[in-house]
Each structure stands twice: as C-alpha cells, then as structure tokens.
Scaffold this motif. Structure first.
Motif, PDB file in Angstrom:
ATOM      1  N   PHE A   1      -8.547  15.096  -5.882  1.00 26.72           N
ATOM      2  CA  PHE A   1      -8.220  13.757  -6.061  1.00 26.72           C
ATOM      3  C   PHE A   1      -8.813  13.156  -7.460  1.00 26.72           C
TER       4      PHE A   1
ATOM      5  N   VAL B   1     -11.980  11.087   2.509  1.00 29.28           N
ATOM      6  CA  VAL B   1     -10.784  10.472   2.772  1.00 29.28           C
ATOM      7  C   VAL B   1      -9.775  11.359   3.528  1.00 29.28           C
ATOM      8  N   ILE B   2      -9.874  12.625   3.537  1.00 29.24           N
ATOM      9  CA  ILE B   2      -8.987  13.562   4.324  1.00 29.24           C
ATOM     10  C   ILE B   2      -9.300  13.354   5.742  1.00 29.24           C
TER      11      ILE B   2
ATOM     12  N   CYS C   1       0.463  10.994  -1.687  1.00 31.55           N
ATOM     13  CA  CYS C   1      -0.155   9.874  -2.180  1.00 31.55           C
ATOM     14  C   CYS C   1       0.698   8.676  -1.677  1.00 31.55           C
TER      15      CYS C   1
ATOM     16  N   LYS D   1      -5.434  10.107   4.656  1.00 27.79           N
ATOM     17  CA  LYS D   1      -4.976  11.105   3.745  1.00 27.79           C
ATOM     18  C   LYS D   1      -4.434  12.385   4.307  1.00 27.79           C
TER      19      LYS D   1
ATOM     20  N   ALA E   1      -1.380  17.124  -2.148  1.00 28.48           N
ATOM     21  CA  ALA E   1      -1.661  15.912  -1.309  1.00 28.48           C
ATOM     22  C   ALA E   1      -0.301  14.746  -1.441  1.00 28.48           C
TER      23      ALA E   1
ATOM     24  N   PRO F   1      -6.049   5.412   0.833  1.00 29.32           N
ATOM     25  CA  PRO F   1      -6.774   6.198   0.068  1.00 29.32           C
ATOM     26  C   PRO F   1      -7.305   5.580  -1.275  1.00 29.32           C
TER      27      PRO F   1
ATOM     28  N   PHE G   1       2.129   9.571   8.011  1.00 26.22           N
ATOM     29  CA  PHE G   1       1.283   8.828   6.915  1.00 26.22           C
ATOM     30  C   PHE G   1       1.924   7.407   6.772  1.00 26.22           C
TER      31      PHE G   1
ATOM     32  N   ILE H   1      -6.033   9.701  -7.441  1.00 25.71           N
ATOM     33  CA  ILE H   1      -6.651   8.415  -6.527  1.00 25.71           C
ATOM     34  C   ILE H   1      -7.994   8.268  -6.790  1.00 25.71           C
TER      35      ILE H   1
END
Length: 389
Positions: free
Chosen positions: A166, A358-359, A38, A384, A36, A196, A375, A170
């Motif tokens: 995650f 959150v995705i 961040c 996210k 991912a 996130p 992002f 996060i």
C-alpha cells in the motif's frame, strides 16, 4: 500472460494479453507478486473516467520481482523485488525537481488529450485510462515499468508484501491528505469515507497528532474499523452529519475536513445526492460531489478542506460562496508518492503502523472480476482486496 481488463461499464474480465516488452532503456519488466483493487478503480469500472478502451489492463497498486532491465537502467537488477508507485515520473522536469511527482510534465504519453480536459497535463498513471497515458496496469502477471530508475523503491528483504504493497498508493494518499491539513495538536479532523484511503487518513491524522478524529460513513464494517483505529464515528445513514458535527464540536465545526470519497458519493435520500445520481444516469453530469459540499459547509472558518478523493469532471452546485466567505483553504491532487515513501517505509519498518490492517479479502488474480463487484457493492464485509497472480 493473464491480466484483468476493462471491456466497458461493469465489465471486467480475466484475459490473455501480450507480455510486456522493454520499450526504452530506462524500463524494467517485473513479475507481479501482489496487487490490489483500489477504490478509484471502481470509477473506471462504473464508467466515470473517460478515455478507457476495451482491453485496457487495470490496476495501479502492485509490486513484484524484476525479470528484465533496459540497457540504460542502473538502479535495479534482475531478482530485486520493488514497490512501484502509481504515479509515473521522469525525475528531470520542472515539477519532478520540485517534488510534485503526480504532475510530471513528461510521463503522460497523451499529454495533449489531458491538456484539452484539464488545461495542462499531469503525470502518467498505471492502468488509469488514456487520459493519463494509456499505460497497462498492474493487475497482471507482468508489467512494464517506464522511468523505473526514478519512482520505484527496493523492498527490504524479509518484509511481507502486505506490509509494503500500500506504499504504492493508498497509504501515501491518506498521509498526503492529512499532511495537507497542517494538523495542530488541538485540531479536530473529520474524515468522510472509511474505505481504504479513509482508513489511512484516520491513521495518518492520529500519527500526525490530531486531538480528535471523527470518521463518517454508512457501512458498519468500515465504521467499526475506524473506531478500532481510534476515531469517533458518525453513521451518515442514521444521523444528519452537519448537525452531529456541530454537536460534537460545540458549534465550531472541525478545523480540518478530509473528503476521501470523491466522485461517487452515496448520501441516502438527501436531495442533492438524488439530483446528482439522476444527472449522472441521464449523462447530464459526471461526478456526485455530496461529500465535498458537506465538508465545505461543515468546516470551521479559516479551516482546511483536503480532497484525496478522485474527481473526474465538472461538479454542480458547489457552495463556493461558503468556502470563500469562511476563508477556507482547499488542497487536493493525485498523490506525490515519492515525496513521502521513504518516511512511510521507515514507519512501517519501525512498527509504527502495519498497513495490512485494511485487508479483508485475499484471492488469486483470476478471482478479480467477481471481487470488483464484491468491493463495489460492499458485500461480504469487503474493505480491501489483495490478489496474487
């Protein structure tokens, strides 16, 4: 192999880089199944974290399948799927034995550099500059995981990556931020930033029993997600945050305040934010701490200000007199992931929370350079990004 690499401010590329190799008997090599982007990766992209070098492999949220193990490694075997915390820890030093994993005394290969910057070294981190060890990150097809017999945990069979990924950063970061608040049943918790990490701060504060959570942001999609999680919201582009918080708390202020924004705060046309941005552009300053200032001023006397948001350098015009005279406690730090990961894993498996909420964007690794910009610029409702090599 392919990986996302940093080549300068705003310049992220999908490059071919050498495959990682076993370097120590405790290492494992994993084939990444999910990774991912961040929010703290954006600080690297924007040039706010020093000691990045052209070609550095990015990423510290990742998990995958073990494909090779060092001669001394006994915890995992080839074929195991593992979740890899972003903090690299030895498990044997003074700090690790006390559960302070993000300040491990042995895992930062560039400890002397860190000492010059911070007075003492902290742990090595994946994909987060040479100040934290210069380790290649996980936005890649393969990753070498040092001290792999300590931090990583085995993924339960049959659980999708998106529910576990995650736990690498996060979710424990939001949880530690809320735990640092020592939440009591009558508390109002204010959370600045609904990205996130902020979303997990909100969820964690609610799980830990806060009476009210008030979330502050200026992006409509993020505020909507915060409301869906159970928070009241303040749009900082439309309202004066300090005045509104006082109204909502009958003049007392929130007992607990969480800064989940960090060094790149946006604050519209407020004078301090304009000055911060000008100083950063002129290389006369590093961080833009508008949110930290606001959290200190907003917090109820004898309250706690918790800071999971990343800061990298020297902060200007912090109202420390307010913090001292109001008797505030300030707690911060990189996340001690392994202090919390077992508990949070059980909460996921028990159905208390599905972290995948959150995705908003799923993509291939090769799409990463464009998605970094999406992002950062908050385009297309992006909250996210999860990528698969």
């Amino acid at each position: 192999m392919k990986a996302l690499c940093w080549h300068g401010k705003g310049d992220i590329r999908y490059d071919t880089v050498p495959d990682p190799q076993i370097e120590d008997g405790r290492d494992v090599i994993i084939k990444v199944t999910s990774c991912a982007i961040c929010g703290s990766d954006l600080h690297l992209m924007d040039g706010y974290i020093p000691t990045m070098e052209s070609g550095d492999v990015l990423g510290h949220e990742f998990m995958g399948e073990v494909v090779d193990v060092g001669r001394d490694h006994k915890k995992f075997k080839v074929g195991d799927k593992i979740v890899v915390p972003f903090t690299i820890c030895c498990g044997e030093c003074y700090q690790c034995k006390r559960g302070n994993f993000s300040v491990c005394e042995r895992s930062n290969r560039n400890g002397e550099m860190a000492k010059k910057m911070f007075g003492h070294q902290a742990a090595g981190l994946f994909g987060y500059s040479h100040l934290t060890g210069g380790y290649a990150g996980g936005q890649a097809e393969y990753v070498r995981v040092p001290f792999a017999d300590v931090a990583p945990v085995k993924a339960p069979d049959g659980v999708p990556d998106e529910q576990l990924l995650f736990l690498t950063d996060i979710f424990p970061t939001g949880w530690m931020a809320a735990k640092n608040c020592e939440i009591e049943p009558t508390d109002t918790v204010a959370v600045w930033g609904c990205g996130p990490v902020g979303q997990f701060c909100i969820k964690s504060a609610i799980l830990l029993g806060a009476e009210r959570v008030i979330a502050i942001d200026l992006v409509p999609e993020r505020l909507a997600m915060a409301r869906a999680a159970g928070a009241e919201t303040i749009d900082s582009s439309q309202e004066n945050v300090l005045e509104r918080l006082n109204q909502m708390t009958h003049g007392h202020g929130p007992e607990k305040c969480i800064d989940s924004v960090g060094m790149e705060a946006h604050a519209g046309g407020s004078i301090d934010a304009v000055i911060d941005k000008a100083k950063a552009a002129a290389m006369l300053g590093t961080d833009r701490p508008h949110v930290l200032r606001e959290a200190i001023m907003a917090c109820r006397p004898a309250g706690i200000v918790s800071v999971p948001g990343v800061y990298g350098g020297l902060l200007d015009k912090i109202p420390f007199g307010a913090a001292m005279n109001k008797g505030l406690t300030i707690r911060t730090g990189q996340t001690h992931v392994n202090r919390y990961i077992d508990d949070l894993m059980h909460r996921v498996l028990d159905g208390q929370i599905d972290p995948s909420f959150v995705i908003t964007h799923r993509a291939k690794l090769e799409d990463g350079p464009d998605l970094y910009h999406t992002f950062r610029d908050k385009k297309d409702g992006c909250i996210k990004v999860v990528m698969t090599p």
